[in-house]
Design an enzyme around this catalytic site. Structure first.
Site, PDB file in Angstrom:
ATOM      1  N   SER A 142      31.859  23.343 -35.894  1.00 27.85           N
ATOM      2  CA  SER A 142      31.301  22.866 -34.628  1.00 27.85           C
ATOM      3  C   SER A 142      32.397  22.451 -33.667  1.00 27.85           C
ATOM      4  CB  SER A 142      30.405  21.644 -34.891  1.00 27.85           C
ATOM      5  OG  SER A 142      29.942  21.091 -33.671  1.00 27.85           O
ATOM      6  N   TYR A 155      29.450  13.200 -38.160  1.00 29.33           N
ATOM      7  CA  TYR A 155      29.122  14.638 -38.116  1.00 29.33           C
ATOM      8  C   TYR A 155      30.396  15.459 -37.916  1.00 29.33           C
ATOM      9  CZ  TYR A 155      27.363  19.081 -36.307  1.00 29.33           C
ATOM     10  OH  TYR A 155      27.132  20.414 -36.096  1.00 29.33           O
ATOM     11  N   LYS A 159      32.377  18.344 -40.345  1.00 30.22           N
ATOM     12  CA  LYS A 159      32.745  19.681 -39.872  1.00 30.22           C
ATOM     13  C   LYS A 159      34.258  19.890 -39.970  1.00 30.22           C
ATOM     14  CE  LYS A 159      28.692  21.309 -38.954  1.00 30.22           C
ATOM     15  NZ  LYS A 159      28.178  22.469 -39.726  1.00 30.22           N
TER      16      LYS A 159
HETATM   17  N1  LIG Z   1      22.721  23.661 -32.526  1.00 27.47           N
HETATM   18  C1  LIG Z   1      23.935  23.258 -32.165  1.00 27.47           C
HETATM   19  O1  LIG Z   1      24.134  22.785 -31.022  1.00 27.47           O
HETATM   20  C2  LIG Z   1      25.096  23.375 -33.124  1.00 27.47           C
HETATM   21  C3  LIG Z   1      26.395  23.176 -32.606  1.00 27.47           C
HETATM   22  C4  LIG Z   1      27.470  23.298 -33.455  1.00 27.47           C
HETATM   23  C5  LIG Z   1      27.276  23.618 -34.784  1.00 27.47           C
HETATM   24  N2  LIG Z   1      26.013  23.786 -35.266  1.00 27.47           N
HETATM   25  C6  LIG Z   1      25.879  24.116 -36.678  1.00 27.47           C
HETATM   26  O2  LIG Z   1      25.159  25.308 -36.811  1.00 27.47           O
HETATM   27  C7  LIG Z   1      24.552  25.334 -38.100  1.00 27.47           C
HETATM   28  C8  LIG Z   1      23.111  25.808 -37.952  1.00 27.47           C
HETATM   29  O3  LIG Z   1      22.386  24.856 -37.195  1.00 27.47           O
HETATM   30  P1  LIG Z   1      21.294  25.267 -36.095  1.00 27.47           P
HETATM   31  O4  LIG Z   1      21.794  24.811 -34.785  1.00 27.47           O
HETATM   32  O5  LIG Z   1      20.910  26.675 -36.260  1.00 27.47           O
HETATM   33  O6  LIG Z   1      20.104  24.262 -36.473  1.00 27.47           O
HETATM   34  P2  LIG Z   1      18.750  24.473 -37.303  1.00 27.47           P
HETATM   35  O7  LIG Z   1      17.879  25.460 -36.617  1.00 27.47           O
HETATM   36  O8  LIG Z   1      18.234  23.121 -37.562  1.00 27.47           O
HETATM   37  O9  LIG Z   1      19.257  25.177 -38.643  1.00 27.47           O
HETATM   38  C9  LIG Z   1      19.806  24.464 -39.714  1.00 27.47           C
HETATM   39  C10 LIG Z   1      19.315  25.078 -40.977  1.00 27.47           C
HETATM   40  O10 LIG Z   1      19.897  24.393 -42.100  1.00 27.47           O
HETATM   41  C11 LIG Z   1      18.936  24.315 -43.105  1.00 27.47           C
HETATM   42  N3  LIG Z   1      19.213  23.198 -43.994  1.00 27.47           N
HETATM   43  C12 LIG Z   1      19.244  21.880 -43.703  1.00 27.47           C
HETATM   44  N4  LIG Z   1      19.473  21.166 -44.803  1.00 27.47           N
HETATM   45  C13 LIG Z   1      19.586  22.060 -45.816  1.00 27.47           C
HETATM   46  C14 LIG Z   1      19.828  21.948 -47.197  1.00 27.47           C
HETATM   47  N5  LIG Z   1      19.970  20.753 -47.797  1.00 27.47           N
HETATM   48  N6  LIG Z   1      19.887  23.079 -47.947  1.00 27.47           N
HETATM   49  C15 LIG Z   1      19.718  24.282 -47.372  1.00 27.47           C
HETATM   50  N7  LIG Z   1      19.506  24.466 -46.062  1.00 27.47           N
HETATM   51  C16 LIG Z   1      19.442  23.355 -45.299  1.00 27.47           C
HETATM   52  C17 LIG Z   1      17.596  24.171 -42.402  1.00 27.47           C
HETATM   53  O11 LIG Z   1      16.539  24.759 -43.166  1.00 27.47           O
HETATM   54  P3  LIG Z   1      15.632  23.916 -44.192  1.00 27.47           P
HETATM   55  O12 LIG Z   1      15.272  22.638 -43.496  1.00 27.47           O
HETATM   56  O13 LIG Z   1      14.468  24.823 -44.428  1.00 27.47           O
HETATM   57  O14 LIG Z   1      16.461  23.742 -45.425  1.00 27.47           O
HETATM   58  C18 LIG Z   1      17.805  24.971 -41.137  1.00 27.47           C
HETATM   59  O15 LIG Z   1      17.267  26.265 -41.260  1.00 27.47           O
HETATM   60  C19 LIG Z   1      24.693  23.930 -38.682  1.00 27.47           C
HETATM   61  O16 LIG Z   1      25.727  23.929 -39.645  1.00 27.47           O
HETATM   62  C20 LIG Z   1      25.105  23.102 -37.476  1.00 27.47           C
HETATM   63  O17 LIG Z   1      25.893  22.000 -37.865  1.00 27.47           O
HETATM   64  C21 LIG Z   1      24.912  23.689 -34.465  1.00 27.47           C
END
Ligand SMILES: NC(=O)c1ccc[n+]([C@@H]2O[C@H](COP(=O)([O-])OP(=O)(O)OC[C@H]3O[C@@H](n4cnc5c(N)ncnc54)[C@H](OP(=O)(O)O)[C@@H]3O)[C@@H](O)[C@H]2O)c1
Length: 243
Positions: A142, A155, A159
């Site tokens: 991130s 957080y 990362k």
């Molecule tokens: N959105 C942003 O602005 C942003 C920015 C920088 C980085 N990121 C990173 O991008 C990645 C994906 O996030 P996203 O933005 O796509 O959000 P998201 O839609 O909430 O996706 C996160 C996914 O992680 C899964 N998850 C959570 N806890 C878990 C566990 N214990 N075991 C297995 N799966 C788990 C969730 O599915 P379940 O609940 O079904 O398990 C969900 O599908 C993350 O690593 C996040 O830190 C996001």
């Protein structure tokens, strides 16, 4: 193997957001997907959508906090497709908060999912990659780790722990294995749903300048499609308007 067509790609957190968008894009480009997350209904629906589009996907309920679940996911990929070419460690949560709220359970959860979850993926896939003499880790980190701001320190620390591990792994990996970090900025996903802090919830930005999960999926695809001697180390993709 060069390109995406025919590669076996396992993605954690595949049921929504960046994981889902990456799965759809990679499947459209010929990859065989292995989808992992906790919500099996999401995985089943995504798998069905990929198959309906002519792609190939299987899914397995996976909680990245459990080492055994990652071992099972990787074994499932190898059992179904005979190999694992890429592990995208994308699962993550972001219950950010000010330190004064002492949301220690949220801190623990972020360490368990965002950091330990990636380590569990390495433990599961590295022996397979070594045996195959090929393989790629794609770890979703991130921009929160690049510019530390209030409320996001724990957080960001999880990362940046992944960032450190990824670089160390890259150096140990040798000439056959690739290690990629993708650093998204603000992306329009369900990610903010994991926030528990009323303070943070009340600070939602008035203007939404986020990019889409598809914008990050293209970076994931770019890293995977390079020739095997080209290791894309770190891609930062943020909204142009992000400070
Ligand atoms: N959105 C942003 O602005 C942003 C920015 C920088 C980085 N990121 C990173 O991008 C990645 C994906 O996030 P996203 O933005 O796509 O959000 P998201 O839609 O909430 O996706 C996160 C996914 O992680 C899964 N998850 C959570 N806890 C878990 C566990 N214990 N075991 C297995 N799966 C788990 C969730 O599915 P379940 O609940 O079904 O398990 C969900 O599908 C993350 O690593 C996040 O830190 C996001």
């Amino acid at each position: 193997m060069t390109g995406i067509d025919g590669k076996v790609v396992a993605i954690t957190g595949a049921g929504s957001g960046i994981g889902e968008a990456s799965a759809l894009l990679l499947a459209a480009r010929g990859a065989k997907l292995v989808l992992g997350a906790r919500r099996s209904d999401r995985l089943e629906a995504l798998g069905a959508r990929i198959e309906a589009n002519g792609g190939t996907a299987v899914w397995k309920t996976t909680d990245v906090r459990r080492r055994g679940d990652l071992a099972d996911l990787v074994a499932y990929a190898c059992g179904r497709y005979g190999a694992l070419d890429v592990l995208v460690s994308n699962a993550g949560i972001g219950p950010i908060s000010p330190f004064d709220e002492l949301r220690v359970e949220d801190w623990d959860q972020m360490i368990d999912v965002n950091f330990r979850g990636v380590l569990h993926g390495i433990a599961a896939a590295l022996p397979v990659f070594r045996k195959q003499s090929t393989g790629q880790f794609v770890n979703v980190v991130s921009t929160a780790g690049l510019r530390i701001v209030p409320n996001q320190a724990v957080y960001a620390a999880t990362k940046n722990a992944v960032r450190t591990v990824s670089e160390g792994l890259r150096q140990e990996a040798g000439p056959d294995l690739r290690v990629t970090m993708i650093s998204p900025g603000y992306v329009a996903t369900e990610f903010a749903d994991s926030v528990t802090s009323p303070t943070v919830k009340s600070q939602a930005p008035a203007v939404d300048f986020s990019v889409s999960p598809d914008d990050i999926a293209r970076a994931v695809a770019f890293a995977i499609e390079q020739p095997s001697n080209v290791d894309v180390g770190d891609i930062v993709v943020r909204p142009t308007a992000q400070s």
